[in-house]
Design a protein around this motif. Structure first.
Motif, PDB file in Angstrom:
ATOM      1  N   MET A   1       0.952  -0.913   0.068  1.00 23.32           N
ATOM      2  CA  MET A   1      -0.027  -0.006   0.028  1.00 23.32           C
ATOM      3  C   MET A   1       0.958   1.356  -0.021  1.00 23.32           C
ATOM      4  N   ILE A   2       0.485   2.167  -0.932  1.00 24.78           N
ATOM      5  CA  ILE A   2       1.288   3.476  -0.726  1.00 24.78           C
ATOM      6  C   ILE A   2       0.988   4.321   0.175  1.00 24.78           C
ATOM      7  N   LYS A   3       1.937   4.762   0.946  1.00 20.49           N
ATOM      8  CA  LYS A   3       1.761   5.430   2.048  1.00 20.49           C
ATOM      9  C   LYS A   3       2.282   7.199   1.870  1.00 20.49           C
ATOM     10  N   MET A   4       2.981   7.060   1.036  1.00 20.77           N
ATOM     11  CA  MET A   4       3.799   8.412   0.775  1.00 20.77           C
ATOM     12  C   MET A   4       3.958   8.434  -0.992  1.00 20.77           C
ATOM     13  N   VAL A   5       3.523   9.685  -1.544  1.00 19.65           N
ATOM     14  CA  VAL A   5       3.929   9.931  -2.934  1.00 19.65           C
ATOM     15  C   VAL A   5       4.855  11.213  -2.767  1.00 19.65           C
ATOM     16  N   VAL A   6       6.019  10.898  -3.659  1.00 19.52           N
ATOM     17  CA  VAL A   6       7.084  11.678  -3.807  1.00 19.52           C
ATOM     18  C   VAL A   6       7.119  12.072  -5.323  1.00 19.52           C
ATOM     19  N   SER A   7       7.016  13.538  -5.471  1.00 19.76           N
ATOM     20  CA  SER A   7       7.189  14.084  -6.985  1.00 19.76           C
ATOM     21  C   SER A   7       8.227  15.095  -7.193  1.00 19.76           C
ATOM     22  N   ASP A   8       8.911  14.846  -8.466  1.00 18.47           N
ATOM     23  CA  ASP A   8       9.720  15.747  -8.966  1.00 18.47           C
ATOM     24  C   ASP A   8       9.075  16.773  -9.111  1.00 18.47           C
ATOM     25  N   VAL A   9       9.623  17.964  -9.562  1.00 19.61           N
ATOM     26  CA  VAL A   9       8.872  19.247  -9.776  1.00 19.61           C
ATOM     27  C   VAL A   9       9.032  19.672 -11.263  1.00 19.61           C
ATOM     28  N   ASP A  10      10.110  19.943 -11.596  1.00 23.54           N
ATOM     29  CA  ASP A  10       9.964  20.473 -13.175  1.00 23.54           C
ATOM     30  C   ASP A  10      10.015  19.527 -13.992  1.00 23.54           C
ATOM     31  N   LEU A  41      -4.976  13.459  -1.735  1.00 20.13           N
ATOM     32  CA  LEU A  41      -4.248  12.205  -1.126  1.00 20.13           C
ATOM     33  C   LEU A  41      -3.990  12.644   0.568  1.00 20.13           C
ATOM     34  N   LYS A  42      -3.873  13.810   0.828  1.00 19.31           N
ATOM     35  CA  LYS A  42      -3.439  13.753   2.357  1.00 19.31           C
ATOM     36  C   LYS A  42      -4.863  13.530   3.265  1.00 19.31           C
ATOM     37  N   THR A  43      -6.175  13.762   2.449  1.00 13.57           N
ATOM     38  CA  THR A  43      -7.157  13.432   2.950  1.00 13.57           C
ATOM     39  C   THR A  43      -7.387  12.053   3.496  1.00 13.57           C
ATOM     40  N   VAL A  44      -6.851  11.207   2.546  1.00 11.67           N
ATOM     41  CA  VAL A  44      -6.900   9.755   2.786  1.00 11.67           C
ATOM     42  C   VAL A  44      -5.705   9.211   3.479  1.00 11.67           C
ATOM     43  N   GLY A  45      -4.828  10.190   4.077  1.00 14.21           N
ATOM     44  CA  GLY A  45      -3.615   9.687   4.821  1.00 14.21           C
ATOM     45  C   GLY A  45      -2.386   9.560   4.226  1.00 14.21           C
ATOM     46  N   VAL A  46      -2.206   9.740   2.843  1.00 12.06           N
ATOM     47  CA  VAL A  46      -1.040   9.692   2.184  1.00 12.06           C
ATOM     48  C   VAL A  46      -0.167  10.730   2.201  1.00 12.06           C
ATOM     49  N   LEU A  47       1.211  10.673   2.728  1.00 14.03           N
ATOM     50  CA  LEU A  47       2.051  11.897   2.881  1.00 14.03           C
ATOM     51  C   LEU A  47       2.359  12.355   1.420  1.00 14.03           C
ATOM     52  N   VAL A  48       2.519  13.527   1.299  1.00 11.62           N
ATOM     53  CA  VAL A  48       3.101  14.043  -0.050  1.00 11.62           C
ATOM     54  C   VAL A  48       4.265  14.958   0.269  1.00 11.62           C
ATOM     55  N   ALA A  49       5.225  14.624  -0.733  1.00 17.48           N
ATOM     56  CA  ALA A  49       6.685  15.444  -0.622  1.00 17.48           C
ATOM     57  C   ALA A  49       7.138  15.846  -1.997  1.00 17.48           C
ATOM     58  N   LEU A  50       8.090  16.808  -1.951  1.00 20.49           N
ATOM     59  CA  LEU A  50       8.556  17.101  -3.328  1.00 20.49           C
ATOM     60  C   LEU A  50       9.991  17.076  -3.228  1.00 20.49           C
ATOM     61  N   VAL A  51      10.767  16.441  -4.346  1.00 26.06           N
ATOM     62  CA  VAL A  51      12.278  16.225  -4.201  1.00 26.06           C
ATOM     63  C   VAL A  51      12.645  16.895  -5.704  1.00 26.06           C
ATOM     64  N   SER A  52      13.404  17.671  -5.733  1.00 25.95           N
ATOM     65  CA  SER A  52      13.819  18.521  -7.019  1.00 25.95           C
ATOM     66  C   SER A  52      15.427  18.796  -7.073  1.00 25.95           C
ATOM     67  N   SER A  53      15.921  18.459  -8.230  1.00 20.90           N
ATOM     68  CA  SER A  53      17.298  18.932  -8.137  1.00 20.90           C
ATOM     69  C   SER A  53      17.607  20.258  -8.476  1.00 20.90           C
ATOM     70  N   LEU A  72      12.233  19.152  -0.599  1.00 27.85           N
ATOM     71  CA  LEU A  72      13.676  19.179  -0.667  1.00 27.85           C
ATOM     72  C   LEU A  72      14.090  19.585  -2.008  1.00 27.85           C
ATOM     73  N   ILE A  73      14.927  20.774  -1.928  1.00 22.98           N
ATOM     74  CA  ILE A  73      15.428  21.275  -3.320  1.00 22.98           C
ATOM     75  C   ILE A  73      16.871  21.194  -3.429  1.00 22.98           C
ATOM     76  N   GLY A  74      17.315  21.254  -4.653  1.00 25.14           N
ATOM     77  CA  GLY A  74      18.680  21.150  -4.835  1.00 25.14           C
ATOM     78  C   GLY A  74      19.173  19.819  -4.479  1.00 25.14           C
ATOM     79  N   VAL A  75      18.286  18.828  -4.694  1.00 18.52           N
ATOM     80  CA  VAL A  75      18.875  17.406  -4.443  1.00 18.52           C
ATOM     81  C   VAL A  75      19.640  16.923  -5.343  1.00 18.52           C
ATOM     82  N   ARG A  76      20.907  16.149  -5.061  1.00 19.08           N
ATOM     83  CA  ARG A  76      21.729  15.531  -6.095  1.00 19.08           C
ATOM     84  C   ARG A  76      21.480  14.115  -6.339  1.00 19.08           C
ATOM     85  N   ASP A  77      20.987  13.336  -4.971  1.00 14.88           N
ATOM     86  CA  ASP A  77      20.858  12.147  -4.888  1.00 14.88           C
ATOM     87  C   ASP A  77      19.499  11.750  -4.416  1.00 14.88           C
ATOM     88  N   LYS A  78      18.602  11.632  -5.237  1.00 11.97           N
ATOM     89  CA  LYS A  78      17.020  11.500  -5.163  1.00 11.97           C
ATOM     90  C   LYS A  78      16.859  10.185  -4.310  1.00 11.97           C
TER      91      LYS A  78
END
Length: 171
Positions: A1-10, A41-53, A72-78
């Motif tokens: 079951m997916i508990k967290m969705v992480v997305s790139d930005v650009d 997503l947050k309403t159903v209890g899924v955490l959401v995060a952004l990770v961008s280089s 998290l921005i300026g990330v070199r190793d996702k």
């Protein structure tokens, strides 16, 4: 079951284009429908995060406005970044979905439980994705995925919408 969705930005939450003013300031456009996807997503209890280089504060401002759990921005190793998010939330990588579009997302999409590519992702990213959206980045792809995930987890969208509105009213 997916508990967290992480997305790139650009290229994922935006269409990948950047506008520059003569003084060098950058602007990016985001799809408002994707913002509602975060809320649902947050309403159903899924955490959401952004990770961008990219180290642009625009992503941080968007995350703050939407109440995104981590940005998290300026990330070199996702992969390392997502592993850190997992440790902080006590979630296994297999319970994470990552939404990406380009080659810098390759390793992290292979590391998580569900790799998701936007419709206009680089062919190598689409080829390894477990799910590919029909909408391109910046044009509602995140929202499309959020709706799909909510349905996959057997939530009724009308109920989720009503719950999100009640939560909004109680804030």
């Amino acid at each position: 079951m997916i508990k967290m969705v992480v997305s790139d930005v650009d290229g994922t939450l935006t269409d990948g284009r950047m506008s520059y003013t003569p003084s060098g300031e950058v602007s990016k456009s985001f799809c408002v429908r994707d913002g509602l996807g975060v809320t649902l997503l947050k309403t159903v209890g899924v955490l959401v995060a952004l990770v961008s280089s990219d180290d642009s504060p625009i992503a941080t401002a968007r995350a703050r406005r939407l109440g995104i759990d981590s940005c998290l921005i300026g990330v070199r190793d996702k992969v390392v970044a997502v592993e850190g998010l997992c440790r902080a939330a006590a979630i296994e990588l297999e319970n994470v979905a990552f939404l990406g579009d380009d080659l810098q997302d390759y390793a992290v999409m292979q590391a998580v439980g569900l790799g998701v590519a936007v419709a206009d992702a680089h062919p190598m990213i689409a080829a390894i994705a477990d799910h590919v959206t029909q909408k391109p980045g910046g044009m509602g792809a995140f929202r499309e995925f959020a709706d799909w995930l909510i349905a996959q987890q057997d939530h009724d969208m009308e109920d989720v919408w009503l719950r999100s509105q009640r939560e909004k009213e109680s804030d």
